[in-house]
Design a protein around this motif. Structure first.
Motif, PDB file in Angstrom:
ATOM      1  N   ASP A 243       0.831  -1.208   0.000  1.00 58.52           N
ATOM      2  CA  ASP A 243       0.000   0.000   0.000  1.00 58.52           C
ATOM      3  C   ASP A 243       0.864   1.256   0.000  1.00 58.52           C
ATOM      4  O   ASP A 243       0.555   2.240  -0.685  1.00 58.52           O
ATOM      5  N   GLU A 244       1.942   1.238   0.793  1.00 58.53           N
ATOM      6  CA  GLU A 244       2.821   2.405   0.861  1.00 58.53           C
ATOM      7  C   GLU A 244       3.534   2.635  -0.467  1.00 58.53           C
ATOM      8  O   GLU A 244       3.701   3.780  -0.910  1.00 58.53           O
ATOM      9  N   ILE A 245       3.944   1.550  -1.111  1.00 57.27           N
ATOM     10  CA  ILE A 245       4.605   1.670  -2.416  1.00 57.27           C
ATOM     11  C   ILE A 245       3.633   2.239  -3.444  1.00 57.27           C
ATOM     12  O   ILE A 245       3.970   3.149  -4.212  1.00 57.27           O
ATOM     13  N   THR A 246       2.404   1.719  -3.431  1.00 57.58           N
ATOM     14  CA  THR A 246       1.386   2.195  -4.372  1.00 57.58           C
ATOM     15  C   THR A 246       1.097   3.670  -4.166  1.00 57.58           C
ATOM     16  O   THR A 246       1.026   4.445  -5.122  1.00 57.58           O
ATOM     17  N   GLU A 247       0.962   4.065  -2.893  1.00 55.48           N
ATOM     18  CA  GLU A 247       0.626   5.468  -2.622  1.00 55.48           C
ATOM     19  C   GLU A 247       1.789   6.395  -2.955  1.00 55.48           C
ATOM     20  O   GLU A 247       1.576   7.534  -3.368  1.00 55.48           O
ATOM     21  N   ARG A 248       3.000   5.927  -2.768  1.00 58.02           N
ATOM     22  CA  ARG A 248       4.147   6.755  -3.123  1.00 58.02           C
ATOM     23  C   ARG A 248       4.185   6.999  -4.629  1.00 58.02           C
ATOM     24  O   ARG A 248       4.502   8.095  -5.094  1.00 58.02           O
ATOM     25  N   ASN A 249       3.845   5.965  -5.395  1.00 59.22           N
ATOM     26  CA  ASN A 249       3.874   6.083  -6.856  1.00 59.22           C
ATOM     27  C   ASN A 249       2.657   6.830  -7.400  1.00 59.22           C
ATOM     28  O   ASN A 249       2.764   7.568  -8.384  1.00 59.22           O
ATOM     29  N   THR A 250       1.508   6.602  -6.771  1.00 58.67           N
ATOM     30  CA  THR A 250       0.272   7.276  -7.185  1.00 58.67           C
ATOM     31  C   THR A 250      -0.420   7.812  -5.938  1.00 58.67           C
ATOM     32  O   THR A 250      -1.273   7.141  -5.347  1.00 58.67           O
ATOM     33  N   PRO A 251      -0.052   9.015  -5.486  1.00 62.25           N
ATOM     34  CA  PRO A 251      -0.614   9.555  -4.244  1.00 62.25           C
ATOM     35  C   PRO A 251      -2.138   9.625  -4.275  1.00 62.25           C
ATOM     36  O   PRO A 251      -2.729  10.151  -5.224  1.00 62.25           O
ATOM     37  N   ILE A 252      -2.760   9.082  -3.246  1.00 58.48           N
ATOM     38  CA  ILE A 252      -4.215   9.104  -3.159  1.00 58.48           C
ATOM     39  C   ILE A 252      -4.740  10.534  -3.131  1.00 58.48           C
ATOM     40  O   ILE A 252      -5.775  10.842  -3.735  1.00 58.48           O
ATOM     41  N   LEU A 253      -4.023  11.420  -2.454  1.00 62.18           N
ATOM     42  CA  LEU A 253      -4.489  12.806  -2.389  1.00 62.18           C
ATOM     43  C   LEU A 253      -4.511  13.457  -3.772  1.00 62.18           C
ATOM     44  O   LEU A 253      -5.315  14.358  -4.027  1.00 62.18           O
TER      45      LEU A 253
END
Length: 376
Positions: A243-253
């Motif tokens: 999840d952290e890797i995904t969010e770093r690559n494609t920020p949810i915000l």
């Protein structure tokens, strides 16, 4: 020097900024009048038990209106004054093409660690998303500062936490050191009439039809779910998760910012008098899985069925030719093999969960079910 009654007159155009400016002229509070009791009905504002209009102490100060100490310590507004200020506040924001946005802190914008805990997680102070203040270490959600800057062009923003007032103000120093995004619109459990159990839009001086909420906990907004955009909880564990890797690559915000822009644009395309962000948000959400017929017999969580329907999907527990997706079917089962033969999408239930957070249909190939688990 006493307060002159004309200075405190209730003017139709007097909004929150003007009210606070007037109150700040009296840092020691309103001077109580020594004259005989008046027939004033205390129509609008009370400060520390003293009527803003007649300067008499009121008898029902504990039950009078609602407290807004986050704006000015000891400030209470009558229900009619709240309605007036909400109407006036929204009118002003709408004239500037702005709506209202209420932001939760923990799990939505950041993950904070009290003194002593951060060292165990190996947080690097050289990381641009790691901040330290008053012994606390704060891990910012990717893109949060850029998000606030861009969202502020579309919204008047509030911070709202069930943490303490001192904690809320500490976090505000990190997110908004110049006070340009939130100013005094920082609400904590010390200001909240429901303590640590619920949050309320009663404390937001704007019309509910113009307010959106970002929060990772829907339970605290039980009375305002239509205003809520549910956020995927942001949790930093110290060990890099998928999840952290995904969010770093494609920020949810970043994705949420696009969503807010869409709703904001739709709102101002509507005719005045017919505009409601709650209806528009529901409409946008209901298009996410429109056209998807989901076979969900293996999904035992009834809430996920409700989520799929709210996203515009059709749910069923019988296989037929109209089915487009089979959700959480275990590999090798009769259902799974049928889906393969008929060239249907076979997906893990996370495909729906993530779509619910991002308000968009996601690539099915990224959510294929695992070999051994149907993951109910």
């Amino acid at each position: 020097m006493g307060v002159v009654a004309s200075d405190l007159s209730i003017k139709e155009e007097r909004g929150v900024p003007e009210l606070l400016h007037q109150l700040q002229q009296y840092p020691h509070g309103l001077e109580t009048s020594k004259s005989s009791p008046s027939t004033c009905r205390h129509p609008a504002v009370v400060v520390n038990g003293v009527c803003y209009h007649c300067r008499q102490k009121i008898e029902n100060k504990d039950t009078y209106g609602l407290e807004f100490s986050y704006l000015y310590m000891g400030l209470k507004l009558s229900h009619s004054e709240m309605d007036r200020l909400r109407c006036l506040g929204s009118k002003k924001q709408l004239s500037q093409k702005k709506l209202h946005l209420v932001l939760d802190i923990d799990g939505t914008l950041l993950h904070s660690f009290p003194p002593g805990e951060a060292s165990k997680l190996g947080l690097s102070k050289n990381d641009k998303n790691t901040k330290e203040i008053d012994g606390w270490v704060v891990k910012l959600r990717p893109m949060v500062l850029e998000f606030l800057e861009k969202a502020s062009a579309m919204f008047e923003m509030y911070l709202y936490t069930l943490g303490s007032r001192s904690y809320a103000k500490m976090i505000a120093k990190i997110l908004d050191p110049q006070g340009v995004y939130f100013n005094n619109r920082i609400i904590s459990r010390d200001d909240n009439p429901y303590g640590v159990y619920f949050k309320t839009l009663d404390l937001i001086l704007g019309e509910e039809s113009n307010i959106l909420i970002l929060d990772d906990n829907p339970e605290v907004w039980a009375k305002h779910l239509r205003n809520l955009i549910l956020m995927k909880p942001f949790v930093f564990t110290g060990t890099e998760t998928s999840d952290e890797i995904t969010e770093r690559n494609t920020p949810i915000l970043g994705e949420i910012l696009k969503l807010l822009h869409t709703i904001h644009s739709l709102f101002f395309q509507q005719e005045v008098g017919c505009r409601d962000v709650r209806d528009l948000a529901s409409e946008v959400r209901s298009n996410v899985l429109r056209g998807c017929n989901l076979y969900m017999k293996q999904v035992k969580d009834s809430k996920l069925w409700d989520v799929a329907k709210a996203l515009g999907g059709t749910c069923c527990s019988e296989l037929n030719s109209s089915v487009t997706h089979l959700v959480s079917c275990k590999r090798g089962t009769k259902d799974y093999n049928w889906g393969v033969k008929k060239k249907k999408f076979l997906v893990h239930k996370r495909c729906i969960e993530e779509a619910n957070y991002l308000w968009q249909r996601l690539p099915e190939e990224n959510y294929r079910p695992t070999m051994t688990c149907c993951c109910w």
